[in-house]
Design a protein around this motif. Structure first.
Motif, PDB file in Angstrom:
ATOM      1  N   GLU A  51       0.835  -1.201   0.000  1.00 17.86           N
ATOM      2  CA  GLU A  51       0.000   0.000   0.000  1.00 17.86           C
ATOM      3  C   GLU A  51       0.869   1.250   0.000  1.00 17.86           C
ATOM      4  N   ALA A  52       1.977   1.221   0.727  1.00 18.38           N
ATOM      5  CA  ALA A  52       2.866   2.379   0.785  1.00 18.38           C
ATOM      6  C   ALA A  52       3.582   2.606  -0.542  1.00 18.38           C
ATOM      7  N   GLU A 110      -7.275   5.859   1.339  1.00 22.04           N
ATOM      8  CA  GLU A 110      -7.678   4.924   2.391  1.00 22.04           C
ATOM      9  C   GLU A 110      -9.142   5.130   2.742  1.00 22.04           C
ATOM     10  N   PRO A 149       0.268   3.850  -3.382  1.00 26.51           N
ATOM     11  CA  PRO A 149      -0.755   4.434  -2.505  1.00 26.51           C
ATOM     12  C   PRO A 149      -2.137   4.487  -3.156  1.00 26.51           C
ATOM     13  N   GLU A 150      -3.133   4.179  -2.365  1.00 28.45           N
ATOM     14  CA  GLU A 150      -4.543   4.299  -2.739  1.00 28.45           C
ATOM     15  C   GLU A 150      -5.231   5.123  -1.656  1.00 28.45           C
TER      16      GLU A 150
END
Length: 260
Positions: free
Chosen positions: A40-41, A47, A44-45
């Protein structure tokens, strides 16, 4: 070196089966769920809040979004695998394993729960706090049912074996069925030092993911007080776990189950 892939729906016993398989055959476990926050890092999406995730999307939308995210992050999975040492061989496990993405020549099997068994498993897994806990749970169960069916269909189309799990068979019988359709994993020659280092690596990945998760809004109201980590004794055949608070794991230089 052939990589072994174990995918399928949530609650089908993939993690337990993979742990036993890895211990028996001297494999490194690559737990895809434990890479959730590190991937995820890197990609990035936005959150989602727990309400947005479990109440704002329909189960159909949740399943489609999960699959799309798994596909988007797949290059990261392959890159992380390529960076690992050649020994020991790797078994990759997680619902993110999509049959049409498995590299040619690798071995794969997919576990899919029956709807009643999957429900019985998911009802025991806590969700983060939402405005409607019952509807959030029902949405999650339906999302995971749909996603499991989707994975099973993709596996059948690709010619990969699908093992149906309904809670009636002992783990050993399911393991025998999985071993029967995964050629080339028996009798691997792995040095104990390789397995000790592999288990330490696995535990480090899990600990990093837990540490990040504890800082999010997705922690359930009653967070676990201990987490399962792999025994790092390095013995062939060992699939033992040690349940510890995160701080206790971080203070240990080597984690070994009692008597190992």
């Amino acid at each position: 070196m052939v990589t072994v892939w174990i995918g399928g729906g949530t609650g089908s016993g993939k993690t337990t089966l993979t742990r036993i398989l890895a211990g028996r055959h001297g494999l490194r476990v690559f737990p895809l769920d434990a890479f959730w926050h590190s991937h995820e890092a890197r990609l990035p999406e936005p959150e989602r809040s727990p309400d947005d995730q479990w109440l704002g999307l329909t189960p159909v939308e949740q399943a489609a979004e999960f699959e799309a995210l798994a596909r988007k992050r797949w290059p990261l999975v392959l890159a992380d695998l390529a960076a690992l040492p050649a020994s020991p061989p790797v078994v990759v496990e997680g619902p993110q394993v999509l049959p049409d993405l498995v590299p040619d020549g690798d071995a794969a099997v997919f576990l899919v729960s029956t709807a009643p068994f999957q429900r019985s498993v998911l009802e025991r897994r806590p969700l983060p706090p939402t405005a409607d806990a019952h509807r959030a749970l029902e949405n999650r169960i339906e999302k995971d049912r749909r996603y499991g069916e989707r994975v099973a269909a993709l596996a059948a189309a690709r010619g990969f074996p699908v093992v149906t799990v309904d809670g009636t068979l002992p783990v050993e019988e399911i393991l025998a069925a999985v071993e029967g359709v995964l050629p080339g994993i028996v009798g691997l020659d792995v040095e104990p030092a390789d397995l000790r280092a592999a288990r330490r690596w696995e535990n480090g990945v899990v600990a990093d993911n837990i540490r990040t998760w504890l800082g999010t809004a997705h922690v359930p109201p009653v967070a676990p007080t201990g987490y399962p980590f792999a025994c790092e004794c390095g013995a062939r055949g060992c699939d033992a776990q040690v349940v510890l608070p995160l701080a206790s794991y971080e203070a240990a230089t080597r984690l070994v189950a009692p008597g190992h």
